[in-house]
Write a protein that holds these residues in place. Structure first.
Motif, PDB file in Angstrom:
ATOM      1  N   ALA A 198      48.442   5.317 -48.238  1.00 37.16           N
ATOM      2  CA  ALA A 198      48.764   5.989 -46.853  1.00 37.16           C
ATOM      3  C   ALA A 198      47.797   5.946 -46.054  1.00 37.16           C
ATOM      4  CB  ALA A 198      49.397   7.389 -47.170  1.00 37.16           C
ATOM      5  N   LEU A 199      46.544   6.545 -46.752  1.00 40.76           N
ATOM      6  CA  LEU A 199      45.197   6.688 -45.964  1.00 40.76           C
ATOM      7  C   LEU A 199      44.939   5.320 -44.978  1.00 40.76           C
ATOM      8  CD1 LEU A 199      43.010   9.278 -47.723  1.00 40.76           C
ATOM      9  CD2 LEU A 199      44.291   9.340 -45.470  1.00 40.76           C
ATOM     10  N   LEU A 200      45.047   4.307 -46.046  1.00 39.29           N
ATOM     11  CA  LEU A 200      44.587   3.208 -45.672  1.00 39.29           C
ATOM     12  C   LEU A 200      45.643   2.533 -44.384  1.00 39.29           C
ATOM     13  CD1 LEU A 200      42.958   0.424 -45.847  1.00 39.29           C
ATOM     14  CD2 LEU A 200      44.876  -0.494 -47.565  1.00 39.29           C
ATOM     15  N   LEU A 201      46.690   2.698 -44.428  1.00 39.63           N
ATOM     16  CA  LEU A 201      47.544   2.475 -43.527  1.00 39.63           C
ATOM     17  C   LEU A 201      47.471   3.383 -42.197  1.00 39.63           C
ATOM     18  CD1 LEU A 201      50.994   1.941 -45.497  1.00 39.63           C
ATOM     19  CD2 LEU A 201      49.323   0.173 -44.348  1.00 39.63           C
ATOM     20  N   ALA A 202      47.221   4.439 -42.222  1.00 37.19           N
ATOM     21  CA  ALA A 202      47.010   5.252 -41.537  1.00 37.19           C
ATOM     22  C   ALA A 202      45.484   5.204 -40.626  1.00 37.19           C
ATOM     23  CB  ALA A 202      46.859   6.835 -41.589  1.00 37.19           C
ATOM     24  N   LEU A 203      44.664   4.777 -41.474  1.00 38.89           N
ATOM     25  CA  LEU A 203      43.203   4.493 -40.715  1.00 38.89           C
ATOM     26  C   LEU A 203      42.854   3.209 -40.282  1.00 38.89           C
ATOM     27  CD1 LEU A 203      41.002   6.798 -43.194  1.00 38.89           C
ATOM     28  CD2 LEU A 203      41.967   7.370 -41.165  1.00 38.89           C
ATOM     29  N   TRP A 204      43.670   2.232 -40.624  1.00 36.52           N
ATOM     30  CA  TRP A 204      43.699   0.693 -40.210  1.00 36.52           C
ATOM     31  C   TRP A 204      44.647   0.759 -39.137  1.00 36.52           C
ATOM     32  CZ3 TRP A 204      44.727  -4.005 -43.481  1.00 36.52           C
ATOM     33  CH2 TRP A 204      44.469  -5.201 -42.730  1.00 36.52           C
ATOM     34  N   PRO A 205      44.499   0.921 -37.901  1.00 33.25           N
ATOM     35  CA  PRO A 205      45.543   1.030 -36.659  1.00 33.25           C
ATOM     36  C   PRO A 205      46.138  -0.532 -36.379  1.00 33.25           C
ATOM     37  CG  PRO A 205      43.429   1.328 -35.747  1.00 33.25           C
ATOM     38  CD  PRO A 205      43.075   1.332 -37.308  1.00 33.25           C
ATOM     39  N   ASP A 206      45.239  -1.641 -36.910  1.00 30.52           N
ATOM     40  CA  ASP A 206      45.678  -3.094 -36.637  1.00 30.52           C
ATOM     41  C   ASP A 206      46.722  -3.418 -37.485  1.00 30.52           C
ATOM     42  OD1 ASP A 206      43.685  -3.211 -34.686  1.00 30.52           O
ATOM     43  OD2 ASP A 206      42.299  -4.160 -36.075  1.00 30.52           O
ATOM     44  N   ILE A 207      46.822  -2.817 -38.658  1.00 24.69           N
ATOM     45  CA  ILE A 207      48.066  -3.136 -39.640  1.00 24.69           C
ATOM     46  C   ILE A 207      49.218  -2.884 -39.011  1.00 24.69           C
ATOM     47  CG2 ILE A 207      48.308  -1.089 -40.745  1.00 24.69           C
ATOM     48  CD1 ILE A 207      48.323  -3.125 -43.370  1.00 24.69           C
ATOM     49  N   HIS A 208      49.562  -1.864 -38.010  1.00 18.84           N
ATOM     50  CA  HIS A 208      50.688  -1.718 -37.511  1.00 18.84           C
ATOM     51  C   HIS A 208      51.277  -2.908 -36.562  1.00 18.84           C
ATOM     52  CE1 HIS A 208      50.663   2.460 -38.881  1.00 18.84           C
ATOM     53  NE2 HIS A 208      49.575   2.639 -38.453  1.00 18.84           N
ATOM     54  N   GLY A 209      50.703  -3.641 -36.064  1.00 11.23           N
ATOM     55  CA  GLY A 209      51.060  -4.800 -35.536  1.00 11.23           C
ATOM     56  C   GLY A 209      51.721  -5.908 -36.400  1.00 11.23           C
ATOM     57  N   LEU A 210      51.150  -5.714 -37.561  1.00 14.00           N
ATOM     58  CA  LEU A 210      51.679  -6.972 -38.455  1.00 14.00           C
ATOM     59  C   LEU A 210      53.214  -6.675 -38.879  1.00 14.00           C
ATOM     60  CD1 LEU A 210      48.534  -7.214 -40.904  1.00 14.00           C
ATOM     61  CD2 LEU A 210      49.198  -8.649 -38.700  1.00 14.00           C
ATOM     62  N   ARG A 211      53.973  -7.801 -38.554  1.00 13.92           N
ATOM     63  CA  ARG A 211      55.457  -7.418 -38.950  1.00 13.92           C
ATOM     64  C   ARG A 211      55.727  -8.643 -39.965  1.00 13.92           C
ATOM     65  NH1 ARG A 211      58.116  -4.115 -36.003  1.00 13.92           N
ATOM     66  NH2 ARG A 211      56.922  -3.331 -34.074  1.00 13.92           N
ATOM     67  N   LEU A 212      56.507  -8.403 -40.842  1.00 12.99           N
ATOM     68  CA  LEU A 212      57.285  -9.275 -41.997  1.00 12.99           C
ATOM     69  C   LEU A 212      58.762  -9.235 -41.603  1.00 12.99           C
ATOM     70  CD1 LEU A 212      56.577 -11.494 -44.112  1.00 12.99           C
ATOM     71  CD2 LEU A 212      56.936  -9.381 -45.536  1.00 12.99           C
ATOM     72  N   PHE A 213      59.335 -10.536 -41.107  1.00 15.09           N
ATOM     73  CA  PHE A 213      60.600 -10.737 -40.655  1.00 15.09           C
ATOM     74  C   PHE A 213      60.986  -9.216 -39.897  1.00 15.09           C
ATOM     75  CE2 PHE A 213      60.365 -12.319 -45.171  1.00 15.09           C
ATOM     76  CZ  PHE A 213      60.864 -13.714 -44.721  1.00 15.09           C
ATOM     77  N   THR A 214      60.435  -9.019 -38.785  1.00 19.25           N
ATOM     78  CA  THR A 214      60.519  -8.011 -37.763  1.00 19.25           C
ATOM     79  C   THR A 214      60.469  -6.570 -38.294  1.00 19.25           C
ATOM     80  OG1 THR A 214      63.000  -7.930 -37.659  1.00 19.25           O
ATOM     81  CG2 THR A 214      62.109  -9.620 -36.485  1.00 19.25           C
ATOM     82  N   VAL A 215      60.069  -6.515 -39.475  1.00 13.16           N
ATOM     83  CA  VAL A 215      59.828  -4.975 -40.075  1.00 13.16           C
ATOM     84  C   VAL A 215      58.427  -4.897 -40.077  1.00 13.16           C
ATOM     85  CG1 VAL A 215      60.370  -3.550 -42.050  1.00 13.16           C
ATOM     86  CG2 VAL A 215      61.985  -5.270 -41.406  1.00 13.16           C
TER      87      VAL A 215
END
Length: 106
Positions: free
Chosen positions: A50-67
Motif C-alpha cells: 500500500a505504501l509503495l502504491l501511495a508513494l509512487w504516483p506514476d503507477i496510478h497512470g498504468l492500466r491493464l485492460f482499462t483497470v
C-alpha cells in the motif's frame, strides 16, 4: 429407562504430570509465536504494498485492460498472498504438532 443418580462411577482422573504440562505449554507458545509472526509478516507485506502504491504516483497512470494497476495489485494480488500465507502457516503448525506428538509418545 435411566440409571439412578449416583450409579455412574466417578470419572478417572490422573495426577497432573509436570512434564506433560511443560510440553503442552511449549506447544501453545510455539503455535502463538508462529501465528503472531505470520500475521505480522502478512501485515508488513500488505502495508508495504500500500505504501509503495501511495508513494509512487506514476503507477496510478498504468492500466491493464482499462483497470488501474493499483486496483489490480490490491484487489487481486492480495488473495494469492493470503493463500500462500495460510498454506505456510498450516504446514508449520502441523510440524509443531507432529513434534509435540512425537515427544508425547516417548
Amino acid at each position: 429407562m435411566t440409571a439412578p443418580a449416583g450409579a455412574l462411577p466417578p470419572p478417572r482422573t490422573r495426577a497432573p504430570d509436570p512434564a506433560a504440562n511443560f510440553y503442552v505449554r511449549s506447544l501453545v507458545r510455539s503455535q502463538l509465536r508462529l501465528a503472531v509472526s505470520v500475521a505480522l509478516g502478512f501485515v508488513v507485506v500488505l502495508v508495504g504494498m500500500a505504501l509503495l502504491l501511495a508513494l509512487w504516483p506514476d503507477i496510478h497512470g498504468l492500466r491493464l485492460f482499462t483497470v488501474p494497476l493499483p486496483w489490480i495489485a490490491l484487489g487481486i494480488g492480495v488473495y494469492p498472498l493470503l493463500v500462500v500465507t495460510a498454506v505456510l502457516f498450516n504446514r508449520a503448525a502441523a510440524r509443531n504438532e507432529a513434534r509435540y506428538r512425537e515427544i508425547a509418545r516417548q
